[in-house]
Design an enzyme around this catalytic site. Structure first.
Site, PDB file in Angstrom:
ATOM      1  N   SER A  88       0.853  -1.187   0.000  1.00  0.00           N
ATOM      2  CA  SER A  88       0.000   0.000   0.000  1.00  0.00           C
ATOM      3  C   SER A  88       0.887   1.233   0.000  1.00  0.00           C
ATOM      4  CB  SER A  88      -0.909  -0.001   1.225  1.00  0.00           C
ATOM      5  OG  SER A  88      -1.757   1.133   1.233  1.00  0.00           O
ATOM      6  N   HIS A 102      -2.384   7.268  -4.769  1.00  0.00           N
ATOM      7  CA  HIS A 102      -2.579   6.131  -3.862  1.00  0.00           C
ATOM      8  C   HIS A 102      -2.611   4.867  -4.709  1.00  0.00           C
ATOM      9  CE1 HIS A 102      -5.697   3.170  -2.503  1.00  0.00           C
ATOM     10  NE2 HIS A 102      -4.884   3.142  -1.465  1.00  0.00           N
ATOM     11  N   ASN A 104      -2.643   0.263  -4.143  1.00  0.00           N
ATOM     12  CA  ASN A 104      -2.390  -0.948  -3.350  1.00  0.00           C
ATOM     13  C   ASN A 104      -2.720  -2.185  -4.172  1.00  0.00           C
ATOM     14  OD1 ASN A 104      -5.081  -2.314  -2.293  1.00  0.00           O
ATOM     15  ND2 ASN A 104      -5.407  -0.107  -2.203  1.00  0.00           N
ATOM     16  N   ARG A 106      -3.114  -6.471  -3.286  1.00  0.00           N
ATOM     17  CA  ARG A 106      -3.198  -7.354  -2.119  1.00  0.00           C
ATOM     18  C   ARG A 106      -3.737  -8.732  -2.508  1.00  0.00           C
ATOM     19  NH1 ARG A 106      -6.963  -3.476  -2.333  1.00  0.00           N
ATOM     20  NH2 ARG A 106      -9.144  -4.104  -2.329  1.00  0.00           N
ATOM     21  N   SER A 263       1.666   2.509  10.538  1.00  0.00           N
ATOM     22  CA  SER A 263       1.641   2.162   9.122  1.00  0.00           C
ATOM     23  C   SER A 263       0.268   2.448   8.521  1.00  0.00           C
ATOM     24  CB  SER A 263       2.009   0.686   8.932  1.00  0.00           C
ATOM     25  OG  SER A 263       3.316   0.436   9.387  1.00  0.00           O
TER      26      SER A 263
END
Length: 300
Positions: A88, A102, A104, A106, A263
């Site tokens: 991220s 931004h 991310n 996963r 985090s």
């Protein structure tokens, strides 16, 4: 797959940090290695007070253990073991002419009592949040996203672009957080896509990130700006904070699984303003941005 993807995001973290440090030219990312008491941990990298990046973080984590009760309700399952890993990142630039970004990527697995995988899926995406709208930057970012998607399925870009517009929507403000990009979740094996196919797609998008963002930064980072434009950036950052704390699934997942708070909240910008009942001047560049955010646009 979990080992393969975790290896991938470790390498991707190195590549992205190296690429951003080349843009920054002076400051380097600070690294923290942390452990989660219930199982797993991560590698947090943060850069603050740079010449270009006011605050940025590129984090990876891999956590496992018993699925917390709050997540059981979210997934509509009983007690189960899980594994989740991902990368991220959030980059908040100093210059208001450079957009925040931004991203991310996963992967998630859930297991039965015997340790067999009963469910697994990929998720992720990347999206852009400008403070001043340069249409050629929006087109470049979306074209890079589309190019990555089209290598795997021509339906992916329009589908995941719409999902991004729908997801990064500040409902209480009736406006988008930014100008979107891609958002996908619960990408599971099906008749047309194996879990290996999904890995190839997600890694394609991850590999496209620097190509999508760095040219925009290099084009805008040295533009002059006024104190009023910096104030506008900080007001808009407030909307970013609101979305992350009110709506964002990743933030909520981290908080509910006893993730590392430093985090998780790395995504928040260092300087923010909430000005009461603020409205931009009619016909201004600031109003131009708001008009686009109130009605998401097709950039390609």
């Amino acid at each position: 797959m979990k080992n393969k993807f975790y290896q991938y995001i470790q390498n991707l973290q190195d590549q992205i940090c190296k690429g951003l440090e080349a843009v920054e030219d002076q400051e380097k990312f600070r690294e923290d290695i942390w452990e989660r008491p219930e199982g797993g941990g991560g590698r947090t990298r943060v850069l603050e007070n740079g010449k270009v990046i006011e605050k940025g973080g590129v984090n990876i984590s891999a956590v496992h253990g018993k699925l917390p009760e709050a997540m059981q309700k979210m997934f509509n399952v009983g007690e189960a073991d899980f594994f989740a890993c991902g990368l991220s990142l959030v980059i908040h630039p100093k210059n208001p002419m450079v957009p925040t970004v931004h991203a991310n990527w996963r992967y998630f697995e859930m297991y039965d009592d015997n340790g067999n995988i009963i469910n697994s899926w990929f998720g992720g995406g990347q999206d852009l949040t400008p403070y001043y709208l340069f249409e050629e930057d929006a087109i470049h970012f979306h074209q890079t996203c589309k190019t990555a998607c089209d290598k795997h399925n021509f339906d992916f870009y329009p589908k995941y672009k719409k999902q991004c517009d729908d997801y990064f929507w500040n409902a209480h403000r009736k406006e988008a957080r930014g100008i979107g990009g891609l958002f996908f979740d619960y990408c599971k094996a099906n008749e047309t896509m194996s879990i290996e196919n999904w890995f190839n797609f997600v890694s394609e998008v991850g590999d496209s990130f620097l190509d999508a963002y760095v040219p925009i930064v290099n084009k805008r980072k040295n533009l002059l700006f006024t104190e009023a434009e910096k104030t506008w950036q900080e007001i808009r950052r407030g909307r970013y904070v609101e979305f992350n704390l009110v709506h964002d699934k990743g933030t909520l997942f981290g908080l509910k699984t006893n993730g590392r708070i430093e985090s998780i909240l790395m995504s928040l910008p260092p300087h923010v303003q909430w000005v009461y009942d603020h409205h931009p001047v009619k016909g201004s560049e600031e109003e131009k941005l708001i008009q686009v955010l109130e009605s998401p646009k097709n950039w390609i």
